[in-house]
Design an enzyme around this catalytic site. Structure first.
Site, short mmCIF file in Angstrom:
data_model
loop_
_atom_site.label_atom_id
_atom_site.label_comp_id
_atom_site.label_asym_id
_atom_site.label_seq_id
_atom_site.Cartn_x
_atom_site.Cartn_y
_atom_site.Cartn_z
N SER A 138 0.84 -1.20 0.00
CA SER A 138 0.00 0.00 0.00
C SER A 138 0.87 1.24 0.00
O SER A 138 1.97 1.25 0.58
CB SER A 138 -0.90 0.02 1.24
OG SER A 138 -1.56 1.27 1.37
N TYR A 150 -1.65 -0.98 10.28
CA TYR A 150 -1.81 -1.37 8.88
C TYR A 150 -0.64 -0.82 8.06
O TYR A 150 0.00 -1.55 7.30
CB TYR A 150 -3.13 -0.83 8.32
CG TYR A 150 -3.32 -1.11 6.84
CD1 TYR A 150 -3.70 -2.37 6.40
CD2 TYR A 150 -3.10 -0.10 5.90
CE1 TYR A 150 -3.86 -2.64 5.04
CE2 TYR A 150 -3.26 -0.36 4.55
CZ TYR A 150 -3.64 -1.63 4.12
OH TYR A 150 -3.78 -1.89 2.79
#
Length: 257
Positions: A138, A150
């Site tokens: 990401s 995350y």
């Protein structure tokens, strides 16, 4: 026919990868927890493209079920030519408000499963002198995001993939980190994220992300950042000192005035 194994294949980017690879003539091994959605997808792809599709219903945060997928990845009877480590989860709450079991599950899925499945694939690919591993990371992994486990997990995936790619240079095996920005999938809803202020130009289409990432993989790139705005954002972010990044994130975090 080449064979691709895709984790998290029942929705979002995983399903987009499955559709694209089926259209290209790959046989597929689809991995996810949602058996009805996997079955429906498998039937549709078999019918439309005349390919072979295996369904592996598995929660790869569970050691036993992950071992089953590892065994399939390492199989020499019907070798996996392309491994797409797509499955991942995020959380929306502050770190101190999230149960440790949830954080551990996130780590198991976003990091441990990627590590173990890649480790199952690479030795066999090296022995054959060919093979590809695409690890979905990401853009958030490039930035210091306040309290975000995350982002931390995706920073690992990117660094791991880049390092492994360098180590495998000349072997015929390619490893790439895919680092998309905000993509229109079910991910945000499942993570409990509400995102209203992002300009439309920064939202990506899953099929476009898959198209660009596969082109980058086949061009031998170690990292793919789909779309020019996100490429520019990452390039700019690398010029901003970490201390300033943390200050900006702290002052713009939800709940601050």
């Amino acid at each position: 026919m080449p064979t691709a194994l895709v984790t998290g294949a029942s929705a979002g980017l995983g399903q987009a990868f499955a559709r694209r690879l089926a259209a290209e003539g790959h046989d597929l091994v689809l991995v996810a927890r949602d058996e009805p959605r996997l079955g429906t997808l498998a039937d549709r792809l078999r019918s439309r493209h005349g390919i072979g599709v295996e369904v592996l219903v598995a929660d790869i945060t569970d050691d036993v079920q992950l071992a089953t997928v590892e065994k399939r990845v390492a199989s020499e009877d019907h070798p996996v030519d392309l491994l797409v480590n797509n499955a991942g989860i995020g959380t929306s709450e502050a770190f101190w408000d999230v149960e440790t079991d949830t954080l551990q599950r996130q780590l198991d899925l976003n990091v441990t499963a990627v590590l173990r499945l890649t480790h199952a694939a690479v030795p066999r690919m090296r022995a054959r002198g060919r093979g590809d591993v695409l690890n979905v990371s990401s853009v958030s992994g490039f930035f210091t995001v306040s309290g975000s486990t995350y982002s931390a997990s995706k920073a690992y995936v990117t660094a791991f993939s880049e390092g492994l790619s360098s180590s495998l240079a000349g072997s015929g095996v390619r490893v790439m980190a895919l680092c998309p920005g905000l993509t229109r999938t079910e991910f945000q809803e499942r993570a409990g994220l509400t995102i209203r202020s992002v300009p439309k130009a920064l939202w990506l289409d899953a099929d476009t992300v898959v198209h660009e990432s596969l082109a980058d993989l086949r061009a031998g790139k170690a990292m793919s950042i789909p779309s020019l705005p996100y490429k520019a954002l990452v390039a700019l972010g690398r010029l901003v000192p970490r201390a300033l990044q943390r200050l900006i994130v702290t002052r713009t975090a939800p709940g601050r005035t």
